[in-house]
Write a protein that holds these residues in place. Structure first.
Motif, PDB file in Angstrom:
ATOM      1  N   GLY A  56       0.786  -1.227   0.000  1.00 41.15           N
ATOM      2  CA  GLY A  56       0.000   0.000   0.000  1.00 41.15           C
ATOM      3  C   GLY A  56       0.820   1.281   0.000  1.00 41.15           C
ATOM      4  N   PHE A  57       2.139   1.173  -0.211  1.00 39.77           N
ATOM      5  CA  PHE A  57       2.991   2.353  -0.236  1.00 39.77           C
ATOM      6  C   PHE A  57       3.127   2.888  -1.662  1.00 39.77           C
ATOM      7  CE2 PHE A  57       4.509   0.010   3.509  1.00 39.77           C
ATOM      8  CZ  PHE A  57       4.332   0.996   4.465  1.00 39.77           C
ATOM      9  N   ASP A  58       3.136   4.213  -1.786  1.00 36.86           N
ATOM     10  CA  ASP A  58       3.279   4.852  -3.094  1.00 36.86           C
ATOM     11  C   ASP A  58       4.634   4.530  -3.704  1.00 36.86           C
ATOM     12  OD1 ASP A  58       0.807   6.023  -2.726  1.00 36.86           O
ATOM     13  OD2 ASP A  58       1.617   7.969  -2.113  1.00 36.86           O
ATOM     14  N   ILE A  59       4.651   4.410  -5.039  1.00 32.58           N
ATOM     15  CA  ILE A  59       5.884   4.204  -5.798  1.00 32.58           C
ATOM     16  C   ILE A  59       6.116   5.474  -6.613  1.00 32.58           C
ATOM     17  CG2 ILE A  59       7.062   2.842  -7.566  1.00 32.58           C
ATOM     18  CD1 ILE A  59       5.145   0.519  -6.792  1.00 32.58           C
ATOM     19  N   TRP A  60       7.237   6.149  -6.357  1.00 34.71           N
ATOM     20  CA  TRP A  60       7.567   7.414  -7.003  1.00 34.71           C
ATOM     21  C   TRP A  60       8.811   7.246  -7.859  1.00 34.71           C
ATOM     22  CZ3 TRP A  60       4.443  11.608  -6.322  1.00 34.71           C
ATOM     23  CH2 TRP A  60       3.551  11.575  -5.238  1.00 34.71           C
ATOM     24  N   ARG A  61       8.840   7.899  -9.019  1.00 35.47           N
ATOM     25  CA  ARG A  61      10.020   7.901  -9.887  1.00 35.47           C
ATOM     26  C   ARG A  61      10.457   9.333 -10.131  1.00 35.47           C
ATOM     27  NH1 ARG A  61       7.960   3.990 -14.392  1.00 35.47           N
ATOM     28  NH2 ARG A  61       8.063   2.043 -13.267  1.00 35.47           N
ATOM     29  N   LEU A  62      11.773   9.530 -10.068  1.00 35.93           N
ATOM     30  CA  LEU A  62      12.346  10.832 -10.368  1.00 35.93           C
ATOM     31  C   LEU A  62      12.187  11.117 -11.860  1.00 35.93           C
ATOM     32  CD1 LEU A  62      14.046  13.274  -9.393  1.00 35.93           C
ATOM     33  CD2 LEU A  62      16.083  11.907  -9.921  1.00 35.93           C
ATOM     34  N   MET A  63      11.807  12.338 -12.187  1.00 33.10           N
ATOM     35  CA  MET A  63      11.673  12.728 -13.588  1.00 33.10           C
ATOM     36  C   MET A  63      12.976  13.362 -14.060  1.00 33.10           C
ATOM     37  SD  MET A  63       7.704  14.043 -13.466  1.00 33.10           S
ATOM     38  CE  MET A  63       7.906  15.233 -14.718  1.00 33.10           C
ATOM     39  N   PRO A  64      13.314  13.203 -15.341  1.00 36.42           N
ATOM     40  CA  PRO A  64      12.459  12.627 -16.376  1.00 36.42           C
ATOM     41  C   PRO A  64      12.276  11.121 -16.184  1.00 36.42           C
ATOM     42  CG  PRO A  64      14.602  13.220 -17.303  1.00 36.42           C
ATOM     43  CD  PRO A  64      14.590  13.667 -15.888  1.00 36.42           C
ATOM     44  N   ASP A  65      11.099  10.667 -16.537  1.00 35.71           N
ATOM     45  CA  ASP A  65      10.700   9.274 -16.374  1.00 35.71           C
ATOM     46  C   ASP A  65      10.293   8.740 -17.742  1.00 35.71           C
ATOM     47  OD1 ASP A  65       9.718   6.834 -15.448  1.00 35.71           O
ATOM     48  OD2 ASP A  65       7.794   7.683 -14.823  1.00 35.71           O
ATOM     49  N   THR A  66      11.080   7.804 -18.261  1.00 35.81           N
ATOM     50  CA  THR A  66      10.815   7.241 -19.587  1.00 35.81           C
ATOM     51  C   THR A  66       9.803   6.112 -19.484  1.00 35.81           C
ATOM     52  OG1 THR A  66      13.047   7.811 -20.306  1.00 35.81           O
ATOM     53  CG2 THR A  66      11.863   6.168 -21.614  1.00 35.81           C
ATOM     54  N   VAL A  67       8.832   6.140 -20.395  1.00 32.55           N
ATOM     55  CA  VAL A  67       7.777   5.124 -20.454  1.00 32.55           C
ATOM     56  C   VAL A  67       7.810   4.485 -21.834  1.00 32.55           C
ATOM     57  CG1 VAL A  67       5.284   4.717 -20.316  1.00 32.55           C
ATOM     58  CG2 VAL A  67       6.361   6.450 -18.838  1.00 32.55           C
ATOM     59  N   TYR A  68       7.715   3.156 -21.871  1.00 32.18           N
ATOM     60  CA  TYR A  68       7.690   2.412 -23.133  1.00 32.18           C
ATOM     61  C   TYR A  68       6.271   1.917 -23.361  1.00 32.18           C
ATOM     62  CZ  TYR A  68      12.685   2.678 -22.537  1.00 32.18           C
ATOM     63  OH  TYR A  68      13.956   3.146 -22.361  1.00 32.18           O
ATOM     64  N   THR A  69       5.727   2.207 -24.540  1.00 29.62           N
ATOM     65  CA  THR A  69       4.356   1.817 -24.860  1.00 29.62           C
ATOM     66  C   THR A  69       4.314   0.375 -25.373  1.00 29.62           C
ATOM     67  OG1 THR A  69       4.502   2.606 -27.135  1.00 29.62           O
ATOM     68  CG2 THR A  69       3.787   4.205 -25.460  1.00 29.62           C
ATOM     69  N   ASN A  70       3.113  -0.175 -25.419  1.00 29.06           N
ATOM     70  CA  ASN A  70       2.946  -1.544 -25.898  1.00 29.06           C
ATOM     71  C   ASN A  70       3.328  -1.713 -27.362  1.00 29.06           C
ATOM     72  OD1 ASN A  70       2.035  -2.374 -23.411  1.00 29.06           O
ATOM     73  ND2 ASN A  70      -0.128  -2.072 -23.917  1.00 29.06           N
ATOM     74  N   ASP A  71       3.271  -0.626 -28.148  1.00 27.30           N
ATOM     75  CA  ASP A  71       3.615  -0.731 -29.570  1.00 27.30           C
ATOM     76  C   ASP A  71       5.067  -0.338 -29.853  1.00 27.30           C
ATOM     77  OD1 ASP A  71       3.329   1.962 -29.119  1.00 27.30           O
ATOM     78  OD2 ASP A  71       1.904   2.327 -30.732  1.00 27.30           O
ATOM     79  N   GLY A  72       5.916  -0.343 -28.814  1.00 22.21           N
ATOM     80  CA  GLY A  72       7.347  -0.140 -29.007  1.00 22.21           C
ATOM     81  C   GLY A  72       7.814   1.311 -29.053  1.00 22.21           C
ATOM     82  N   GLN A  73       6.934   2.252 -28.798  1.00 22.00           N
ATOM     83  CA  GLN A  73       7.335   3.657 -28.772  1.00 22.00           C
ATOM     84  C   GLN A  73       7.756   4.040 -27.351  1.00 22.00           C
ATOM     85  OE1 GLN A  73       5.083   6.430 -31.471  1.00 22.00           O
ATOM     86  NE2 GLN A  73       3.432   5.031 -30.876  1.00 22.00           N
ATOM     87  N   GLU A  74       8.337   5.201 -27.217  1.00 18.67           N
ATOM     88  CA  GLU A  74       8.685   5.689 -25.887  1.00 18.67           C
ATOM     89  C   GLU A  74       8.431   7.180 -25.794  1.00 18.67           C
ATOM     90  OE1 GLU A  74      13.303   6.683 -25.487  1.00 18.67           O
ATOM     91  OE2 GLU A  74      12.954   4.603 -26.040  1.00 18.67           O
ATOM     92  N   PHE A  75       8.105   7.598 -24.554  1.00 15.21           N
ATOM     93  CA  PHE A  75       7.951   9.020 -24.261  1.00 15.21           C
ATOM     94  C   PHE A  75       8.446   9.254 -22.846  1.00 15.21           C
ATOM     95  CE2 PHE A  75       4.013   7.114 -22.769  1.00 15.21           C
ATOM     96  CZ  PHE A  75       3.729   7.789 -21.590  1.00 15.21           C
ATOM     97  N   GLN A  76       8.579  10.513 -22.468  1.00 16.40           N
ATOM     98  CA  GLN A  76       9.026  10.856 -21.126  1.00 16.40           C
ATOM     99  C   GLN A  76       8.066  11.828 -20.468  1.00 16.40           C
ATOM    100  OE1 GLN A  76      12.923  12.627 -21.346  1.00 16.40           O
ATOM    101  NE2 GLN A  76      13.914  10.688 -20.900  1.00 16.40           N
TER     102      GLN A  76
END
Length: 159
Positions: free
Chosen positions: A76-96
């Motif tokens: 139940g604890f929050d998960i935090w990521r330092l930005m910039p935070d890169t995300v990979y989409t299901n179709d192989g693209q990425e954004f931040q």
């Protein structure tokens, strides 16, 4: 007279301390500041701007960090990521998820290559996004072994 004695005492205290002891004294008086906002990042700019609260003193030398809430763990604890935070989409693209700031505002935004298809973003990528801005005195960060990528370590120093 009391001010003069206090000043003399402070100078003698610091002049008799080692560098490590001075850092410890400074750490005892250290106070980071933070604030949190939840928002939507929608077209056309996929960004949101937050005013830095007036009760936060932001100095030119301060370090501004922004963390992105990415979920909750099994306990139940929050998960935090330092930005910039890169995300990979299901179709192989990425954004931040990224940010910029000045003395009055913090702007969080989605940044992607020119070939990125923003239509591929899911509702979970855009809506109800929570960001926590943390302001730390840079002298403290430079004088300690603080790992700014570890959200829990950083929050130990924030009031």
């Amino acid at each position: 007279m009391k001010r003069i004695l206090t000043f003399i005492f402070a100078i003698s205290l610091f002049s008799s301390c080692t560098t490590e002891e001075i850092v410890q004294v400074q750490e005892n008086f250290f106070a980071g500041q933070s604030f949190e906002r939840t928002t939507d990042l929608i077209a056309p700019n996929y960004e949101a701007t937050f005013e830095i609260p007036l009760n936060i003193d932001l100095l030119e030398s301060d370090m501004v960090l922004v963390y992105h809430l990415v979920g909750v763990d099994n306990d139940g604890f929050d998960i935090w990521r330092l930005m910039p935070d890169t995300v990979y989409t299901n179709d192989g693209q990425e954004f931040q998820y990224n940010f910029e700031h000045n003395f009055d505002f913090v702007t969080v935004f989605i940044e992607a290559p020119s070939t990125f298809d923003f239509n591929s973003l899911l509702d979970g990528d855009l809506f109800d996004q929570t960001f926590r801005t943390v302001i730390l005195p840079v002298d403290f960060v430079n004088s300690s072994n603080l790992d700014i990528t570890n959200y829990n370590d950083v929050m130990e120093y924030v009031q």
